[in-house]
Scaffold this motif. Sequence first.
Motif, mmCIF file in Angstrom:
data_model
loop_
_atom_site.group_PDB
_atom_site.id
_atom_site.type_symbol
_atom_site.label_atom_id
_atom_site.label_comp_id
_atom_site.label_asym_id
_atom_site.label_seq_id
_atom_site.Cartn_x
_atom_site.Cartn_y
_atom_site.Cartn_z
ATOM 1 N N PHE A 315 0.854 -1.187 0.000
ATOM 2 C CA PHE A 315 0.000 0.000 0.000
ATOM 3 C C PHE A 315 0.884 1.228 0.000
ATOM 4 N N LYS A 316 0.360 2.287 -0.597
ATOM 5 C CA LYS A 316 1.179 3.486 -0.681
ATOM 6 C C LYS A 316 0.518 4.714 -0.098
ATOM 7 N N ASN A 317 -0.737 4.615 0.258
ATOM 8 C CA ASN A 317 -1.334 5.768 0.934
ATOM 9 C C ASN A 317 -2.275 5.331 2.047
ATOM 10 N N LEU A 318 -2.489 6.248 2.966
ATOM 11 C CA LEU A 318 -3.334 5.995 4.120
ATOM 12 C C LEU A 318 -4.262 7.188 4.294
ATOM 13 N N LEU A 319 -5.400 6.921 4.844
ATOM 14 C CA LEU A 319 -6.366 7.986 5.042
ATOM 15 C C LEU A 319 -6.574 8.197 6.540
ATOM 16 N N ALA A 320 -6.438 9.444 6.952
ATOM 17 C CA ALA A 320 -6.677 9.783 8.358
ATOM 18 C C ALA A 320 -7.909 10.642 8.448
ATOM 19 N N ARG A 321 -8.766 10.319 9.368
ATOM 20 C CA ARG A 321 -9.991 11.105 9.538
ATOM 21 C C ARG A 321 -9.791 12.034 10.738
ATOM 22 N N LEU A 322 -9.779 13.325 10.436
ATOM 23 C CA LEU A 322 -9.528 14.317 11.475
ATOM 24 C C LEU A 322 -10.805 15.120 11.737
ATOM 25 N N PRO A 323 -10.864 15.798 12.871
ATOM 26 C CA PRO A 323 -12.055 16.598 13.157
ATOM 27 C C PRO A 323 -12.190 17.766 12.177
ATOM 28 N N PRO A 324 -13.404 18.329 12.046
ATOM 29 C CA PRO A 324 -13.554 19.507 11.183
ATOM 30 C C PRO A 324 -12.822 20.692 11.800
ATOM 31 N N ARG A 325 -12.647 21.740 11.039
ATOM 32 C CA ARG A 325 -12.008 22.981 11.469
ATOM 33 C C ARG A 325 -10.569 22.752 11.938
ATOM 34 N N VAL A 326 -9.917 21.758 11.342
ATOM 35 C CA VAL A 326 -8.524 21.491 11.690
ATOM 36 C C VAL A 326 -7.651 22.510 10.951
ATOM 37 N N HIS A 327 -6.561 22.922 11.575
ATOM 38 C CA HIS A 327 -5.688 23.893 10.899
ATOM 39 C C HIS A 327 -4.223 23.583 11.229
ATOM 40 N N SER A 328 -3.333 24.234 10.521
ATOM 41 C CA SER A 328 -1.877 24.091 10.697
ATOM 42 C C SER A 328 -1.441 22.631 10.723
ATOM 43 N N ILE A 329 -1.779 21.912 9.673
ATOM 44 C CA ILE A 329 -1.437 20.495 9.623
ATOM 45 C C ILE A 329 -0.036 20.317 9.069
ATOM 46 N N TYR A 330 0.710 19.428 9.663
ATOM 47 C CA TYR A 330 1.990 19.075 9.068
ATOM 48 C C TYR A 330 2.183 17.570 9.076
ATOM 49 N N TYR A 331 2.994 17.110 8.158
ATOM 50 C CA TYR A 331 3.263 15.680 7.987
ATOM 51 C C TYR A 331 4.737 15.564 7.681
ATOM 52 N N ARG A 332 5.510 15.030 8.574
ATOM 53 C CA ARG A 332 6.952 14.994 8.356
ATOM 54 C C ARG A 332 7.581 13.813 9.066
ATOM 55 N N ASP A 333 8.857 13.605 8.799
ATOM 56 C CA ASP A 333 9.613 12.584 9.513
ATOM 57 C C ASP A 333 10.964 13.167 9.909
ATOM 58 N N GLU A 334 11.928 12.326 10.208
ATOM 59 C CA GLU A 334 13.221 12.815 10.696
ATOM 60 C C GLU A 334 13.935 13.650 9.640
ATOM 61 N N ILE A 335 13.685 13.362 8.355
ATOM 62 C CA ILE A 335 14.388 14.084 7.293
ATOM 63 C C ILE A 335 13.789 15.477 7.136
ATOM 64 N N GLY A 336 12.507 15.572 7.216
ATOM 65 C CA GLY A 336 11.856 16.863 7.035
ATOM 66 C C GLY A 336 10.448 16.679 6.533
ATOM 67 N N ASN A 337 9.929 17.707 5.908
ATOM 68 C CA ASN A 337 8.546 17.666 5.440
ATOM 69 C C ASN A 337 8.366 16.624 4.331
ATOM 70 N N ILE A 338 7.252 15.911 4.378
ATOM 71 C CA ILE A 338 6.890 14.991 3.300
ATOM 72 C C ILE A 338 5.773 15.678 2.528
ATOM 73 N N SER A 339 6.017 15.929 1.258
ATOM 74 C CA SER A 339 5.077 16.776 0.526
ATOM 75 C C SER A 339 3.884 16.013 -0.030
ATOM 76 N N THR A 340 3.923 14.670 0.009
ATOM 77 C CA THR A 340 2.829 13.910 -0.595
ATOM 78 C C THR A 340 1.683 13.715 0.396
ATOM 79 N N SER A 341 0.902 14.752 0.576
ATOM 80 C CA SER A 341 -0.290 14.605 1.396
ATOM 81 C C SER A 341 -1.372 15.520 0.841
ATOM 82 N N HIS A 342 -2.595 15.125 1.050
ATOM 83 C CA HIS A 342 -3.723 15.905 0.554
ATOM 84 C C HIS A 342 -4.710 16.083 1.689
ATOM 85 N N LEU A 343 -5.294 17.268 1.753
ATOM 86 C CA LEU A 343 -6.249 17.532 2.820
ATOM 87 C C LEU A 343 -7.571 17.980 2.229
ATOM 88 N N ARG A 344 -8.636 17.376 2.736
ATOM 89 C CA ARG A 344 -9.977 17.795 2.345
ATOM 90 C C ARG A 344 -10.705 18.187 3.610
#
Lengths: 504, 76
Positions: A315-344
């Motif tokens: 598998f290459k992607n995962l879906l996370a269900r977050l509460p509404p009105r979420v802000h300032s989201i980041y997705y990263r690891d030890e190297i730095g930011n991972i740019s492959t993410s989408h938010l709806r």
Amino acid sequence: MDVKKQTVSDLDSTSSSRRRGVRADGPPDAMPPSLQTLTTPTLLLLLLTATAVSCSALPPEDGIRILSAEKRIDLTGSIVKVYLTLKVENAPAASDASQVLIAFTPTEAQHLAIVKATRAEGKRKKKTYAPLSVEASDLATTALNGARLYSVLLGTPLKPGEATTIEVLYVLTHSLEPFPAEISQSESQLVYFRDSAVLLSPYHVLEQVTYIKTPSNRIESFTRVDPTSRAGTEVKYGTYKNQAPNSYLPILVHYENNRPFAVVEELVRKVEISHWGNVQITEHYKLKHGGARHKGVFSRLEYQSRPSISGASSFKNLLARLPPRVHSIYYRDEIGNISTSHLRIGSLKSELEIEPRYPLFGGWHCTFTIGYGLPLEDFLFESEDGRRYINLTFGCPLLDTVVDDLTIKVVLPEGSKNPQPVVPFVTEKHLETSYSYLDVVGRTTVVLKKKNVVGEHNVPFQVYYEFNPIFMLAEPLMLVSAVLLFFVACIAYLHMDLSIGKSS
Amino acid sequence: MAAKAISSPVPVEWYPSLAALMVSVGLMLTASFFIYEATSSRRSRSLAKEITTAAMASVFLGFGSLFVLLASGVYV
């Protein structure tokens, strides 16, 4: 005298049920006759203690019997979900029954994530479902097969001669064994599932049927216990009639399952509450593909060019269900930011789709961090007794994943007192102190730990605490006094005469 | 049970403008403080005036820096 009589009758019932059990799955009269006489003193002792312990709990030999049982096993994901519908009847001669027991094998009990039960009331269209509480029963019926019992506590006791319908959902994790255990990139993943054709129950079961649903048509093999039939993606065992208590007929289903076997080995969720208007959540994931291990080389070219047959189980992607009105989201690891993410972002929920840096094959690991902020007013409330409470969702926001080890840390604002978590199931709890920006005494942190968490655990929980709003002024006053100290130093310096020469 | 939601004492949307306003007022007061210190001789200085200006400047700079932190996402 009385005790002796009881034990003798109990002994008789256990030996007779044992005989029945033997008849169900093995050659009859295989038991050596000396065994019974040998075990009599130990059994006597056991039963004496058992009767002492189980005075409050009903023995399984009470008047309950199962009129019909339907077991639907959903094998379409990496998590096994079992829906049991039991029509239970209390014998006319028995006393009121306040609980119904459900049995699990020791392996099942080990992998059991959650058991939920509801009781159907009313007829047909007016049917309502009342949730029932389920607890692990310490009733000793381990004499036969080591089965672990869970008791479903009926809200209103079942009167003699009455019948009711109970629906049970239980979830098993890590119960699909990949076979072959190692596959290459182009192979499909096949797994074994083990269970029983008949319902393991401490009660007499009059009629029962088991359905097993697989994700695809490809079923390599399944054990036949007549009558057994297969139609498409469903295997049906039964109808079996008149099964004795504790009967067990092992079956094995070998089928294709290419659904993502996403296992979060460790998840640490940190929730920081700031009364200045924010709830900050940071989640540290340690993800693993829990399916058949990857064998040989990994060809990125083949993976990209022929996605339908190459790396079917990865598998290459995962879906996370977050509460509404979420802000300032980041997705990263030890190297730095991972740019492959989408938010709806939606009005009811937000969805965050994340792609790890590489597709995950069997046995591969990946660690990453997700962080997001939430508005305070959606989660923090004041209860009627003046205490404050935060209302959060337990569990893991990733869909269809198993969390082996979940830790939730709720960092309360500095100056909070008497924290009290309210969680609807058993968790390990303790308190610690953590330090953050502008802290003097440290923040009280409630730590909740739970093993084997699935999507059914995503229910709200609360942490109550006492807080005096005056403590909110602590941080600005600290900053004010720091600046004031600088000015006072300036005044003092300018008022002092530090010149060496004579002052004029 | 009607639980009352708790929100921040100051609306979150105001933080950036509050930060700019309070920091600039604070810096102006700081400037006036140092101008006064530099232009008045040691004898003609009034300690009360110095302390008042310093206190006002520190209150504005203190709260101003708090709002700078909050507006930039460091929720203390």
